[in-house]
Design a protein around this motif. Structure first.
Motif, PDB file in Angstrom:
ATOM      1  N   ASN A  40       0.809  -1.220   0.000  1.00  0.00           N
ATOM      2  CA  ASN A  40       0.000   0.000   0.000  1.00  0.00           C
ATOM      3  C   ASN A  40       0.843   1.272   0.000  1.00  0.00           C
ATOM      4  O   ASN A  40       0.361   2.324   0.380  1.00  0.00           O
ATOM      5  CB  ASN A  40      -0.938  -0.007   1.207  1.00  0.00           C
ATOM      6  CG  ASN A  40      -0.193  -0.276   2.498  1.00  0.00           C
ATOM      7  OD1 ASN A  40       1.003  -0.041   2.604  1.00  0.00           O
ATOM      8  ND2 ASN A  40      -0.910  -0.782   3.486  1.00  0.00           N
ATOM      9  N   VAL A  41       2.105   1.150  -0.411  1.00  0.00           N
ATOM     10  CA  VAL A  41       2.940   2.349  -0.541  1.00  0.00           C
ATOM     11  C   VAL A  41       3.367   2.473  -1.997  1.00  0.00           C
ATOM     12  O   VAL A  41       3.543   1.471  -2.682  1.00  0.00           O
ATOM     13  CB  VAL A  41       4.175   2.304   0.395  1.00  0.00           C
ATOM     14  CG1 VAL A  41       3.761   2.311   1.845  1.00  0.00           C
ATOM     15  CG2 VAL A  41       5.056   1.116   0.105  1.00  0.00           C
ATOM     16  N   PRO A  42       3.518   3.683  -2.472  1.00  0.00           N
ATOM     17  CA  PRO A  42       3.878   3.870  -3.887  1.00  0.00           C
ATOM     18  C   PRO A  42       5.337   3.514  -4.171  1.00  0.00           C
ATOM     19  O   PRO A  42       6.169   3.504  -3.272  1.00  0.00           O
ATOM     20  CB  PRO A  42       3.627   5.362  -4.112  1.00  0.00           C
ATOM     21  CG  PRO A  42       3.790   5.972  -2.764  1.00  0.00           C
ATOM     22  CD  PRO A  42       3.328   4.939  -1.772  1.00  0.00           C
ATOM     23  N   GLY A  43       5.602   3.235  -5.421  1.00  0.00           N
ATOM     24  CA  GLY A  43       6.964   2.980  -5.860  1.00  0.00           C
ATOM     25  C   GLY A  43       7.397   1.546  -5.690  1.00  0.00           C
ATOM     26  O   GLY A  43       6.710   0.731  -5.081  1.00  0.00           O
ATOM     27  N   HIS A  44       8.545   1.243  -6.262  1.00  0.00           N
ATOM     28  CA  HIS A  44       9.114  -0.100  -6.226  1.00  0.00           C
ATOM     29  C   HIS A  44       9.773  -0.327  -4.873  1.00  0.00           C
ATOM     30  O   HIS A  44      10.774   0.307  -4.553  1.00  0.00           O
ATOM     31  CB  HIS A  44      10.141  -0.241  -7.356  1.00  0.00           C
ATOM     32  CG  HIS A  44      10.570  -1.652  -7.600  1.00  0.00           C
ATOM     33  ND1 HIS A  44      11.294  -2.387  -6.691  1.00  0.00           N
ATOM     34  CD2 HIS A  44      10.369  -2.462  -8.657  1.00  0.00           C
ATOM     35  CE1 HIS A  44      11.524  -3.588  -7.182  1.00  0.00           C
ATOM     36  NE2 HIS A  44      10.967  -3.658  -8.379  1.00  0.00           N
ATOM     37  N   PRO A  45       9.221  -1.241  -4.054  1.00  0.00           N
ATOM     38  CA  PRO A  45       9.788  -1.459  -2.721  1.00  0.00           C
ATOM     39  C   PRO A  45      11.100  -2.243  -2.791  1.00  0.00           C
ATOM     40  O   PRO A  45      11.348  -2.968  -3.749  1.00  0.00           O
ATOM     41  CB  PRO A  45       8.708  -2.285  -2.020  1.00  0.00           C
ATOM     42  CG  PRO A  45       8.055  -3.043  -3.132  1.00  0.00           C
ATOM     43  CD  PRO A  45       8.074  -2.112  -4.319  1.00  0.00           C
ATOM     44  N   THR A  46      11.895  -2.094  -1.751  1.00  0.00           N
ATOM     45  CA  THR A  46      13.133  -2.858  -1.629  1.00  0.00           C
ATOM     46  C   THR A  46      12.926  -4.003  -0.637  1.00  0.00           C
ATOM     47  O   THR A  46      11.966  -3.989   0.154  1.00  0.00           O
ATOM     48  CB  THR A  46      14.283  -1.977  -1.120  1.00  0.00           C
ATOM     49  OG1 THR A  46      13.966  -1.553   0.213  1.00  0.00           O
ATOM     50  CG2 THR A  46      14.501  -0.769  -2.030  1.00  0.00           C
ATOM     51  N   TYR A  47      13.824  -4.942  -0.644  1.00  0.00           N
ATOM     52  CA  TYR A  47      13.761  -6.067   0.290  1.00  0.00           C
ATOM     53  C   TYR A  47      13.781  -5.555   1.735  1.00  0.00           C
ATOM     54  O   TYR A  47      13.013  -6.018   2.570  1.00  0.00           O
ATOM     55  CB  TYR A  47      14.933  -7.014   0.031  1.00  0.00           C
ATOM     56  CG  TYR A  47      14.930  -8.236   0.901  1.00  0.00           C
ATOM     57  CD1 TYR A  47      13.976  -9.239   0.727  1.00  0.00           C
ATOM     58  CD2 TYR A  47      15.887  -8.415   1.899  1.00  0.00           C
ATOM     59  CE1 TYR A  47      13.963 -10.370   1.522  1.00  0.00           C
ATOM     60  CE2 TYR A  47      15.892  -9.545   2.699  1.00  0.00           C
ATOM     61  CZ  TYR A  47      14.930 -10.526   2.505  1.00  0.00           C
ATOM     62  OH  TYR A  47      14.921 -11.647   3.284  1.00  0.00           O
ATOM     63  N   GLY A  56       3.141  -3.325   3.573  1.00  0.00           N
ATOM     64  CA  GLY A  56       1.950  -4.095   3.239  1.00  0.00           C
ATOM     65  C   GLY A  56       2.171  -5.120   2.137  1.00  0.00           C
ATOM     66  O   GLY A  56       1.274  -5.886   1.818  1.00  0.00           O
ATOM     67  N   HIS A  57       3.364  -5.141   1.548  1.00  0.00           N
ATOM     68  CA  HIS A  57       3.647  -6.104   0.491  1.00  0.00           C
ATOM     69  C   HIS A  57       3.890  -7.498   1.058  1.00  0.00           C
ATOM     70  O   HIS A  57       4.339  -7.654   2.189  1.00  0.00           O
ATOM     71  CB  HIS A  57       4.898  -5.690  -0.297  1.00  0.00           C
ATOM     72  CG  HIS A  57       4.705  -4.467  -1.116  1.00  0.00           C
ATOM     73  ND1 HIS A  57       4.890  -3.198  -0.605  1.00  0.00           N
ATOM     74  CD2 HIS A  57       4.336  -4.306  -2.397  1.00  0.00           C
ATOM     75  CE1 HIS A  57       4.648  -2.305  -1.555  1.00  0.00           C
ATOM     76  NE2 HIS A  57       4.308  -2.953  -2.653  1.00  0.00           N
ATOM     77  N   ASP A 137      -2.533  -6.657  -8.441  1.00  0.00           N
ATOM     78  CA  ASP A 137      -2.494  -5.263  -8.847  1.00  0.00           C
ATOM     79  C   ASP A 137      -1.174  -5.008  -9.560  1.00  0.00           C
ATOM     80  O   ASP A 137      -1.128  -4.831 -10.759  1.00  0.00           O
ATOM     81  CB  ASP A 137      -2.675  -4.358  -7.625  1.00  0.00           C
ATOM     82  CG  ASP A 137      -2.716  -2.891  -7.981  1.00  0.00           C
ATOM     83  OD1 ASP A 137      -3.006  -2.558  -9.149  1.00  0.00           O
ATOM     84  OD2 ASP A 137      -2.443  -2.058  -7.095  1.00  0.00           O
ATOM     85  N   VAL A 138      -0.094  -5.036  -8.793  1.00  0.00           N
ATOM     86  CA  VAL A 138       1.235  -4.802  -9.352  1.00  0.00           C
ATOM     87  C   VAL A 138       2.185  -5.846  -8.801  1.00  0.00           C
ATOM     88  O   VAL A 138       2.124  -6.197  -7.620  1.00  0.00           O
ATOM     89  CB  VAL A 138       1.756  -3.386  -8.964  1.00  0.00           C
ATOM     90  CG1 VAL A 138       3.151  -3.160  -9.510  1.00  0.00           C
ATOM     91  CG2 VAL A 138       0.815  -2.310  -9.463  1.00  0.00           C
TER      92      VAL A 138
END
Length: 179
Positions: A40-47, A56-57, A137-138
């Motif tokens: 639920n946060v924008p952008g490409h998350p990191t590990y 939330g990923h 979603d993504v």
């Protein structure tokens, strides 16, 4: 995808290193990519961000498979029997929402099949199945060092003590589905 027999499936069953190693051995699976979804946060998350549990990923894998060799339903059965779908936000010692059991469907047909498979398999578990079924979603591909992790790090403790036993279970339960 050039080959119209190839389809995608996206699963989260705890640490993506485990689920990646399992599905790399399945006949009809052309490619497995570790990544992140459902946040639920924008952008490409990191590990590192994923491991905080704050984005939330979920750690997931995306499986490219040949539908003429193995069905989506068969992949779901393998998924459901190679992790514990009854523990909320946890697989073994891995704890947090990033380790939840989740099926991200790519279309309505996959959603229907996932609902049927979960319903059929639920009576085989002593505890309630908590696997989430959600639309994809993504999908964000994980960093390179997380791809093909087990093959590149079999000597590491986590691989020896967690992934190797999962692969033994896969080989015992699904020998007819392996490469």
């Amino acid at each position: 995808m050039a080959n119209k027999n190839l389809e995608l499936a996206t699963f989260g069953g705890g640490c993506f290193w485990c689920t990646e190693a399992v599905f790399q051995e399945v006949k009809g699976v052309e490619k497995v990519v570790s990544g992140y979804s459902g946040g639920n946060v924008p952008g490409h998350p990191t590990y590192r961000e994923i491991c905080s549990g704050l984005t939330g990923h979920a750690e997931v894998i995306q499986v490219m498979f040949n539908a003429h060799t193995i069905s989506y339903e068969e992949l779901l059965v393998i998924f459901m029997t190679t992790h514990d779908p009854t523990t909320l936000n946890r697989q073994g010692a891995d704890r947090g929402t990033q380790y939840r059991s989740v099926i991200y469907y790519h279309n309505e047909k996959q959603k229907e099949i996932a609902e049927i498979v979960l319903k059929e398999m639920t009576p085989y578990y002593e505890n309630p199945v908590v696997t989430e079924i959600s639309p994809l979603d993504v999908f964000y591909e994980a960093e390179r060092e997380h791809q093909d992790y087990y093959s590149n790090n079999q000597e590491q403790g986590y691989c020896s003590f967690v992934i190797t036993p999962k692969l033994a279970k896969l080989r015992k339960l699904h020998a007819d589905k392996l490469k």
